[in-house]
Design a protein around this motif. Sequence first.
Motif, mmCIF file in Angstrom:
data_model
loop_
_atom_site.group_PDB
_atom_site.id
_atom_site.type_symbol
_atom_site.label_atom_id
_atom_site.label_comp_id
_atom_site.label_asym_id
_atom_site.label_seq_id
_atom_site.Cartn_x
_atom_site.Cartn_y
_atom_site.Cartn_z
ATOM 1 N N GLN A 46 0.839 -1.179 0.000
ATOM 2 C CA GLN A 46 0.000 0.000 0.000
ATOM 3 C C GLN A 46 0.886 1.246 0.000
ATOM 4 O OE1 GLN A 46 -1.462 -0.038 4.160
ATOM 5 N NE2 GLN A 46 -3.074 1.256 3.432
ATOM 6 N N PRO A 47 0.579 2.247 -0.851
ATOM 7 C CA PRO A 47 1.375 3.476 -0.847
ATOM 8 C C PRO A 47 1.341 4.128 0.532
ATOM 9 C CG PRO A 47 -0.094 3.421 -2.739
ATOM 10 C CD PRO A 47 -0.475 2.275 -1.857
ATOM 11 N N ASN A 48 2.465 4.622 0.943
ATOM 12 C CA ASN A 48 2.625 5.178 2.274
ATOM 13 C C ASN A 48 3.027 6.644 2.131
ATOM 14 O OD1 ASN A 48 3.048 5.505 4.994
ATOM 15 N ND2 ASN A 48 4.804 4.139 5.099
ATOM 16 N N ILE A 49 2.102 7.557 2.492
ATOM 17 C CA ILE A 49 2.346 8.992 2.393
ATOM 18 C C ILE A 49 2.444 9.556 3.803
ATOM 19 C CG2 ILE A 49 1.478 11.212 1.589
ATOM 20 C CD1 ILE A 49 -0.059 9.668 -0.593
ATOM 21 N N VAL A 50 3.514 10.293 4.053
ATOM 22 C CA VAL A 50 3.721 10.927 5.356
ATOM 23 C C VAL A 50 3.760 12.430 5.133
ATOM 24 C CG1 VAL A 50 5.319 11.207 7.290
ATOM 25 C CG2 VAL A 50 4.975 8.949 6.278
ATOM 26 N N THR A 51 3.016 13.157 5.971
ATOM 27 C CA THR A 51 3.074 14.616 5.954
ATOM 28 C C THR A 51 3.756 15.056 7.237
ATOM 29 O OG1 THR A 51 0.942 14.942 7.057
ATOM 30 C CG2 THR A 51 0.921 14.731 4.642
ATOM 31 N N THR A 52 4.258 16.285 7.238
ATOM 32 C CA THR A 52 4.960 16.740 8.431
ATOM 33 C C THR A 52 4.019 17.188 9.541
ATOM 34 O OG1 THR A 52 5.247 18.881 7.353
ATOM 35 C CG2 THR A 52 7.134 17.361 7.319
ATOM 36 N N PHE A 53 2.826 17.677 9.188
ATOM 37 C CA PHE A 53 1.903 18.106 10.246
ATOM 38 C C PHE A 53 0.464 17.902 9.796
ATOM 39 C CE2 PHE A 53 2.600 21.715 7.600
ATOM 40 C CZ PHE A 53 1.521 22.556 7.692
ATOM 41 N N SER A 54 -0.460 18.029 10.753
ATOM 42 C CA SER A 54 -1.848 17.607 10.557
ATOM 43 C C SER A 54 -2.594 18.376 9.471
ATOM 44 C CB SER A 54 -2.614 17.701 11.874
ATOM 45 O OG SER A 54 -2.623 19.042 12.345
ATOM 46 N N ILE A 55 -2.285 19.641 9.254
ATOM 47 C CA ILE A 55 -2.995 20.401 8.215
ATOM 48 C C ILE A 55 -2.656 19.831 6.845
ATOM 49 C CG2 ILE A 55 -3.227 22.673 7.115
ATOM 50 C CD1 ILE A 55 -2.866 23.879 9.948
ATOM 51 N N LEU A 56 -1.381 19.507 6.619
ATOM 52 C CA LEU A 56 -1.002 18.877 5.346
ATOM 53 C C LEU A 56 -1.623 17.496 5.205
ATOM 54 C CD1 LEU A 56 2.766 19.768 4.781
ATOM 55 C CD2 LEU A 56 0.785 20.581 3.510
ATOM 56 N N GLU A 57 -1.737 16.777 6.314
ATOM 57 C CA GLU A 57 -2.393 15.471 6.283
ATOM 58 C C GLU A 57 -3.847 15.628 5.838
ATOM 59 O OE1 GLU A 57 -3.526 11.749 9.268
ATOM 60 O OE2 GLU A 57 -2.722 13.587 10.106
ATOM 61 N N ASP A 58 -4.539 16.593 6.414
ATOM 62 C CA ASP A 58 -5.946 16.822 6.085
ATOM 63 C C ASP A 58 -6.107 17.246 4.619
ATOM 64 O OD1 ASP A 58 -8.724 17.012 6.854
ATOM 65 O OD2 ASP A 58 -8.489 19.188 6.708
ATOM 66 N N ILE A 59 -5.270 18.152 4.159
ATOM 67 C CA ILE A 59 -5.332 18.597 2.758
ATOM 68 C C ILE A 59 -5.061 17.420 1.821
ATOM 69 C CG2 ILE A 59 -4.186 20.037 1.014
ATOM 70 C CD1 ILE A 59 -3.753 22.126 3.281
ATOM 71 N N THR A 60 -4.054 16.619 2.143
ATOM 72 C CA THR A 60 -3.708 15.457 1.323
ATOM 73 C C THR A 60 -4.863 14.466 1.263
ATOM 74 O OG1 THR A 60 -1.380 15.723 1.903
ATOM 75 C CG2 THR A 60 -2.032 13.589 1.006
ATOM 76 N N LYS A 61 -5.491 14.195 2.394
ATOM 77 C CA LYS A 61 -6.635 13.282 2.412
ATOM 78 C C LYS A 61 -7.784 13.812 1.579
ATOM 79 C CE LYS A 61 -5.724 10.906 6.749
ATOM 80 N NZ LYS A 61 -6.125 10.698 8.144
ATOM 81 N N ASN A 62 -7.988 15.126 1.594
ATOM 82 C CA ASN A 62 -9.066 15.710 0.792
ATOM 83 C C ASN A 62 -8.759 15.679 -0.693
ATOM 84 O OD1 ASN A 62 -11.432 16.921 2.388
ATOM 85 N ND2 ASN A 62 -9.643 17.433 3.620
#
Length: 154
Positions: free
Chosen positions: A43-59
């Motif tokens: 499964q592709p594994n994407i890591v963001t540095t902080f939660s706002i980038l995580e949320d944007i990436t998920k959207n």
Amino acid sequence: MCNDFHSVSDTIFMSRTFFIISFILLCVSLFFVSFQKEENHTQPNIVTTFSILEDITKNIIGNHSEIYIKSVVPLYTDPHTYQPKPQDAKIFNNADIVIVNGLGFEGWLDKFIVASEFKGKLITATKNLTSRQEQINGRQIIDPHTWHSIPHVI
């Protein structure tokens, strides 16, 4: 009466033995399950540095259970002053993609990327964006909080 004592002590010994053997078998099986999951990582594994980038990436990506997205800096933690932990290096090392803000927002990041031996693709979210700058005490300061601008987020 002596016979009852031996019966009770034998029962206690047997229950302890059963518990110890059960515990050892559980630990061994959990070890093999976790080892197998690491070996079969597809499964592709994407890591963001902080939660706002995580949320944007998920959207942006949408609801795809086959893509794993995780922020390395825990929610409600200041990403400016975050001190990476040894397990964070493993998270970075196992990532296929790491998405960072850039513009000096993650002051700890450059050394940490090297220390984690990250070999995947690094994406800087602020690349090609015009950052807001301001004068503070006669110095030109870049504001790295680009998500405060809706056009930048889009």
